[in-house]
Scaffold this motif. Structure first.
Motif, mmCIF file in Angstrom:
data_model
loop_
_atom_site.group_PDB
_atom_site.id
_atom_site.type_symbol
_atom_site.label_atom_id
_atom_site.label_comp_id
_atom_site.label_asym_id
_atom_site.label_seq_id
_atom_site.Cartn_x
_atom_site.Cartn_y
_atom_site.Cartn_z
ATOM 1 N N GLY A 60 -11.800 -2.227 -4.020
ATOM 2 C CA GLY A 60 -11.194 -2.468 -5.186
ATOM 3 C C GLY A 60 -10.190 -3.455 -5.152
ATOM 4 N N PHE A 61 -9.492 -3.492 -4.121
ATOM 5 C CA PHE A 61 -8.286 -4.569 -4.043
ATOM 6 C C PHE A 61 -8.713 -5.407 -2.631
ATOM 7 C CE2 PHE A 61 -4.269 -5.682 -1.992
ATOM 8 C CZ PHE A 61 -3.785 -6.514 -3.163
ATOM 9 N N THR A 62 -8.613 -7.008 -2.711
ATOM 10 C CA THR A 62 -8.786 -7.781 -1.819
ATOM 11 C C THR A 62 -7.506 -8.372 -1.247
ATOM 12 O OG1 THR A 62 -11.176 -8.039 -2.479
ATOM 13 C CG2 THR A 62 -10.376 -9.604 -1.099
ATOM 14 N N PHE A 63 -7.568 -8.263 0.193
ATOM 15 C CA PHE A 63 -6.460 -9.337 0.755
ATOM 16 C C PHE A 63 -6.703 -9.195 2.312
ATOM 17 C CE2 PHE A 63 -2.520 -8.645 3.349
ATOM 18 C CZ PHE A 63 -1.601 -9.979 2.866
ATOM 19 N N GLY A 73 11.000 -3.643 11.597
ATOM 20 C CA GLY A 73 9.683 -3.308 12.296
ATOM 21 C C GLY A 73 8.535 -2.883 11.349
ATOM 22 N N ASN A 74 8.920 -3.410 10.052
ATOM 23 C CA ASN A 74 7.759 -3.193 9.193
ATOM 24 C C ASN A 74 6.752 -4.307 8.907
ATOM 25 O OD1 ASN A 74 8.822 -0.614 8.414
ATOM 26 N ND2 ASN A 74 10.342 -1.902 7.046
ATOM 27 N N ILE A 75 5.685 -3.970 8.397
ATOM 28 C CA ILE A 75 4.971 -5.249 7.866
ATOM 29 C C ILE A 75 4.724 -4.942 6.377
ATOM 30 C CG2 ILE A 75 3.489 -5.623 9.817
ATOM 31 C CD1 ILE A 75 1.311 -4.090 8.867
ATOM 32 N N PHE A 76 4.523 -6.034 5.589
ATOM 33 C CA PHE A 76 4.303 -5.814 3.959
ATOM 34 C C PHE A 76 3.075 -5.955 3.548
ATOM 35 C CE2 PHE A 76 5.039 -6.908 -0.604
ATOM 36 C CZ PHE A 76 5.943 -6.000 -0.857
ATOM 37 N N LEU A 77 2.585 -4.924 2.703
ATOM 38 C CA LEU A 77 1.160 -4.967 2.549
ATOM 39 C C LEU A 77 1.422 -5.312 0.554
ATOM 40 C CD1 LEU A 77 0.673 -3.608 5.033
ATOM 41 C CD2 LEU A 77 -1.333 -2.535 4.092
ATOM 42 N N PRO A 78 0.735 -5.947 -0.196
ATOM 43 C CA PRO A 78 0.682 -6.280 -1.503
ATOM 44 C C PRO A 78 0.269 -4.848 -2.011
ATOM 45 C CG PRO A 78 -0.223 -8.162 -0.533
ATOM 46 C CD PRO A 78 0.016 -7.373 0.613
ATOM 47 N N GLN A 79 0.790 -4.601 -3.093
ATOM 48 C CA GLN A 79 0.593 -3.159 -3.899
ATOM 49 C C GLN A 79 0.778 -1.904 -3.033
ATOM 50 O OE1 GLN A 79 -0.603 -3.658 -6.858
ATOM 51 N NE2 GLN A 79 -0.517 -5.904 -6.808
ATOM 52 N N VAL A 80 1.094 -2.183 -1.767
ATOM 53 C CA VAL A 80 1.393 -0.882 -0.663
ATOM 54 C C VAL A 80 2.770 -0.841 -0.534
ATOM 55 C CG1 VAL A 80 1.010 0.177 1.223
ATOM 56 C CG2 VAL A 80 -0.913 -0.826 -0.058
ATOM 57 N N GLY A 81 3.436 -2.174 -0.049
ATOM 58 C CA GLY A 81 4.914 -2.059 0.230
ATOM 59 C C GLY A 81 4.966 -2.251 1.845
ATOM 60 N N PRO A 82 6.154 -1.879 2.252
ATOM 61 C CA PRO A 82 6.599 -1.948 3.853
ATOM 62 C C PRO A 82 5.732 -0.976 4.357
ATOM 63 C CG PRO A 82 8.254 -1.320 2.518
ATOM 64 C CD PRO A 82 7.487 -1.764 1.524
ATOM 65 N N VAL A 83 5.282 -1.081 5.557
ATOM 66 C CA VAL A 83 4.758 0.003 6.287
ATOM 67 C C VAL A 83 5.085 -0.129 7.727
ATOM 68 C CG1 VAL A 83 2.613 0.882 7.410
ATOM 69 C CG2 VAL A 83 2.592 -0.148 5.185
ATOM 70 N N LYS A 84 5.959 0.955 8.276
ATOM 71 C CA LYS A 84 6.541 0.971 9.487
ATOM 72 C C LYS A 84 5.403 0.980 10.503
ATOM 73 C CE LYS A 84 10.450 1.720 11.777
ATOM 74 N NZ LYS A 84 11.781 0.892 11.473
ATOM 75 N N VAL A 85 5.596 0.181 11.385
ATOM 76 C CA VAL A 85 4.551 0.043 12.670
ATOM 77 C C VAL A 85 5.283 -0.107 13.934
ATOM 78 C CG1 VAL A 85 2.552 -1.061 11.158
ATOM 79 C CG2 VAL A 85 4.064 -2.650 12.117
ATOM 80 N N MET A 86 6.390 -0.619 13.917
ATOM 81 C CA MET A 86 7.138 -0.598 15.187
ATOM 82 C C MET A 86 7.094 0.434 16.035
ATOM 83 S SD MET A 86 10.834 -2.179 16.122
ATOM 84 C CE MET A 86 11.757 -0.763 15.577
ATOM 85 N N GLY A 87 6.719 0.344 17.407
ATOM 86 C CA GLY A 87 6.578 1.407 18.182
ATOM 87 C C GLY A 87 5.257 2.276 18.235
ATOM 88 N N ALA A 88 4.393 1.898 17.247
ATOM 89 C CA ALA A 88 3.084 2.413 17.265
ATOM 90 C C ALA A 88 2.467 2.003 18.377
ATOM 91 C CB ALA A 88 2.642 2.059 15.801
ATOM 92 N N ALA A 89 1.362 2.902 18.896
ATOM 93 C CA ALA A 89 0.660 2.527 19.907
ATOM 94 C C ALA A 89 -0.621 1.668 19.460
ATOM 95 C CB ALA A 89 0.021 3.462 20.799
ATOM 96 N N ASN A 90 -0.834 0.642 20.030
ATOM 97 C CA ASN A 90 -2.108 -0.225 19.522
ATOM 98 C C ASN A 90 -3.249 0.566 19.205
ATOM 99 O OD1 ASN A 90 -3.688 -2.555 19.091
ATOM 100 N ND2 ASN A 90 -4.141 -2.714 21.092
ATOM 101 N N LYS A 91 -3.501 1.602 19.831
ATOM 102 C CA LYS A 91 -4.833 2.282 19.669
ATOM 103 C C LYS A 91 -4.522 3.349 18.420
ATOM 104 C CE LYS A 91 -3.141 6.006 22.859
ATOM 105 N NZ LYS A 91 -3.457 6.750 24.268
ATOM 106 N N PHE A 105 -3.932 3.624 -2.869
ATOM 107 C CA PHE A 105 -5.287 3.700 -3.371
ATOM 108 C C PHE A 105 -6.069 4.857 -2.762
ATOM 109 C CE2 PHE A 105 -3.796 -0.807 -2.800
ATOM 110 C CZ PHE A 105 -4.015 -1.375 -3.999
ATOM 111 N N ARG A 106 -6.488 5.713 -3.647
ATOM 112 C CA ARG A 106 -7.086 6.959 -3.283
ATOM 113 C C ARG A 106 -8.472 6.877 -2.987
ATOM 114 N NH1 ARG A 106 -3.162 10.463 -2.150
ATOM 115 N NH2 ARG A 106 -1.386 10.524 -3.885
#
Length: 518
Positions: A60-63, A73-91, A105-106
C-alpha cells in the motif's frame, strides 16, 4: 604509453621484515589483513551510529532507499517517523523495523531491512607496533586489519599475548594472538570510532631450535611457564628425546640437559635458549641391496650390524661379480658435495679478487672470470654418487653399516665405457688384448680440447686410476666394466686459475664419474 607504477605502501619494508623474522607470529602481518576488509556482517553485529541500512517498503505504500543511522541512533522512515535501531543485533534488525511499520500500517504494507555498510571509523593503533598512528576502516573490520595497517606488532618489542582494545580508560578486551595462530580462535569485537588498539611490551621470551617443527622465538606470560607448555607451541619432532637449555645468567651461560619426560617440572626463564635433540641410538637401520642376488632388496637390521654378517645372508646370482661389490653411502655423498662446494667457493673468491696490471689485462681477466663463474654455477649442480671403495679392503666384512646404505652387487659386464673428450663417446666391447689407447682410439680418439696427459680410469668397485698417457699409456690394464674418462684441457696460458680448475675437474670425475668441461 606506459602505465605509471603505483607507489608502494610505507609498510612494505615492515611486511618483508616480519616475513623474515624468527619470532613466532611475526609472519601474521604481511599486508594480507590490511588489503581485505570485512565482506559480510555477522548475525551478532550491533548496529552503530553511521551504519547504512537498505530499507524497502512495498504494498500500500512504496519506499526504497539506503538510510544512515543518525547520531541519536535512529533511522527515519516516511509516514512512520524515527525508528530506534542503535544497539540492535543484526539478526533482529528486520524484526525491529517491521514492528515499527506495523504500528502505522496495520495491513498491506510490507518491509525489508538489511545492513548495507558499516560505520566508517578511525582507530588509534599504539604501543609496540611498527607504525603507530590513526587508521581508517569500518566497525566491522577485525583487530588484525588495523594491526596490519600499522605494519604489525614489532617482533622485537611487542607482545602477541596481551593485545588490548581500549575505549577511554577502560580495557574492553584483551587478545592472545597465539590462540589464533595455533587454534584458529579470534573473538569478534565491534570497534567504534576513537577506539585504541594498544600493544604492550613483551615480558618474557625464549628461543627454540633443533628437532622441532616451529624453530622460533616464543613469548610466555609468567615465570610459571614450563618446557611442557612450550612444547605445545614448538611441536617437537617424533625423534626428539632430550632438551638442552642454555640459561641466560649474564656473561656466563649455564647449560642444562634433560630428558623430555621431565618437561613438566622444567621451568622456563626469560632469555633461555632451548635445543631439542635425539639422544639415543636407533634400534634398527634400513639397508638396500640391489643388483644380482636372489634375496629381498630392503633389509631392516639391528643398529651396529656389519657388512660381513649381512653379506652372508645374500645369495648371489651366477652372473654376478661379487669381487666388485659397491657401497653407496649418504654421509659420504654429503661430504663429497661439501668438498666440491668448498673448492668452487674458493675458486669464486680467487676470481673475484684477482688483480690486474693494466686495463687490457683487467678486461681479459673480467672476460675469463665471467666464463669461469658460469662454469662454477653449472658445476654446483653436479651430484656426487657417494660411492665408497670397499671391494679390495681387507677389513671389509667388519665395516659398520649406516642407515640408508645402498649395497649394489654388479653384474658381469662385457663393456668398457669411454666418455669425455673423445670424438665418439661410446661403450666398447671388452677385449683383454686391447690397451687403454686402443679403447680411446675406438671411441674416435682425443678431441682437440682433450688433455691427452690426463685420463682417469674408474673401476666398478669405486677405485680409480689417474693415467699420464705420455708415460703409462700401455701399462694401464683395463678390466670389463671400467669407465675411461678423458678430461678436457685447461689452457694454462689463457687461464690464470688453471690449477684450481683442473683440480675441481678431477674431483668431479672421481666423485660423480662425469666429465665436466669448461
Amino acid at each position: 604509453m606506459q602505465t605509471p607504477l603505483l607507489p608502494q605502501a610505507p609498510q612494505t619494508a615492515d611486511y618483508t621484515a616480519n616475513l623474515n623474522s624468527d619470532v613466532f607470529g611475526a609472519n601474521l602481518f604481511t599486508g594480507n589483513f590490511a588489503r581485505a576488509g570485512a565482506t559480510q556482517f555477522n548475525p551478532d553485529y550491533l548496529v552503530a551510529v553511521g551504519d547504512r541500512i537498505h530499507l524497502r517498503l512495498w504494498g500500500g505504500f512504496t519506499f526504497e532507499n539506503v538510510v544512515t543511522v543518525d547520531p541519536q541512533g535512529n533511522i527515519f522512515l516516511p509516514q512512520v517517523g524515527p525508528v530506534k535501531v542503535m544497539g540492535a543485533a543484526n539478526k533482529n534488525l528486520q524484526e525491529q523495523v517491521e514492528a515499527a511499520v506495523r504500528r502505522v500500517f496495520r495491513a498491506n504494507v510490507y518491509s525489508y531491512a538489511s545492513l548495507a555498510a558499516a560505520q566508517p571509523v578511525r582507530i588509534f593503533v599504539g604501543g609496540n607496533v611498527m607504525r603507530p598512528g590513526l587508521y581508517n576502516g569500518t566497525s566491522m573490520d577485525s583487530l588484525l586489519n588495523y594491526l596490519d595497517q600499522a605494519g604489525g606488532i614489532d617482533p622485537e618489542r611487542g607482545s602477541f599475548l596481551t593485545v588490548q582494545v581500549k575505549r577511554g580508560s577502560t580495557v574492553r578486551a584483551s587478545f592472545n594472538l597465539y590462540d589464533f595462530l595455533l587454534k584458529g580462535q579470534l573473538p569478534l569485537l565491534q570497534l567504534s570510532d576513537g577506539d585504541v588498539i594498544f600493544v604492550p611490551a613483551i615480558a618474557n621470551r625464549v628461543s627454540v631450535k633443533g628437532l622441532v617443527n616451529n624453530a622460533k622465538r616464543f613469548e610466555f606470560k609468567s615465570d610459571k611457564a614450563t618446557v611442557a607448555k612450550l612444547m605445545q607451541l614448538a611441536k617437537p619432532q617424533a625423534q626428539a628425546t632430550h632438551v638442552r637449555i642454555a640459561r641466560n645468567t649474564g656473561t656466563v651461560k649455564n647449560t642444562e640437559y634433560y630428558p623430555l619426560e621431565q618437561a613438566n617440572a622444567l621451568m622456563l626463564q626469560n632469555g633461555d635458549e632451548l635445543e631439542f635433540t635425539a639422544d639415543k641410538k636407533p634400534g634398527t637401520i634400513s639397508v638396500r641391496v640391489e643388483g644380482e642376488h636372489m634375496n629381498p632388496q630392503e633389509y631392516v637390521v639391528p643398529y651396529g650390524t656389519r657388512l660381513g654378517s649381512l653379506m652372508q645372508t645374500i645369495e648371489t646370482l651366477p652372473d654376478s661379480e661379487p669381487e666388485s661389490i659397491q657401497l653407496f653411502r649418504q654421509s659420504v655423498k654429503q661430504r663429497q658435495k661439501e668438498m666440491l662446494v668448498t673448492s668452487l667457493r674458493s675458486l669464486e673468491t680467487a676470481l673475484l679478487t684477482a688483480r690486474s696490471g693494466s686495463s687490457e689485462e683487467a678486461r681479459l681477466r673480467k672476460e675469463e672470470a665471467d666464463l669461469t663463474l658460469q662454469w662454477v654455477e653449472r658445476a654446483k649442480q653436479i651430484e656426487p654418487t657417494g660411492q665408497v671403495q670397499i671391494a679390495q679392503a681387507q677389513q671389509r666384512n667388519s665395516m659398520l653399516l649406516e642407515n640408508g646404505d645402498v649395497i649394489r652387487i654388479p653384474r658381469k659386464d662385457g663393456l668398457v665405457l669411454v666418455s669425455g673428450e673423445v670424438l665418439f663417446p661410446n661403450a666398447v666391447a671388452f677385449d683383454g688384448q686391447l690397451s687403454l689407447k686402443d679403447y680411446i682410439d675406438r671411441a674416435g680418439g682425443f678431441t682437440q680440447t682433450a688433455d691427452a696427459a690426463r685420463v682417469v680410469v674408474a673401476r666398478r668397485d669405486g677405485a680409480f686410476e689417474q693415467v699420464d698417457t705420455s708415460k703409462l699409456f700401455d701399462a694401464t690394464r683395463i678390466k670389463a666394466g671400467d669407465q675411461v674418462l678423458v678430461l678436457p684441457k685447461v689452457d694454462e696460458k689463457k687461464r690464470q686459475f688453471w690449477k684450481d680448475i683442473t683440480q675441481i675437474m678431477y674431483q668431479i670425475a672421481i666423485g660423480a664419474k662425469v666429465v665436466f668441461g669448461l
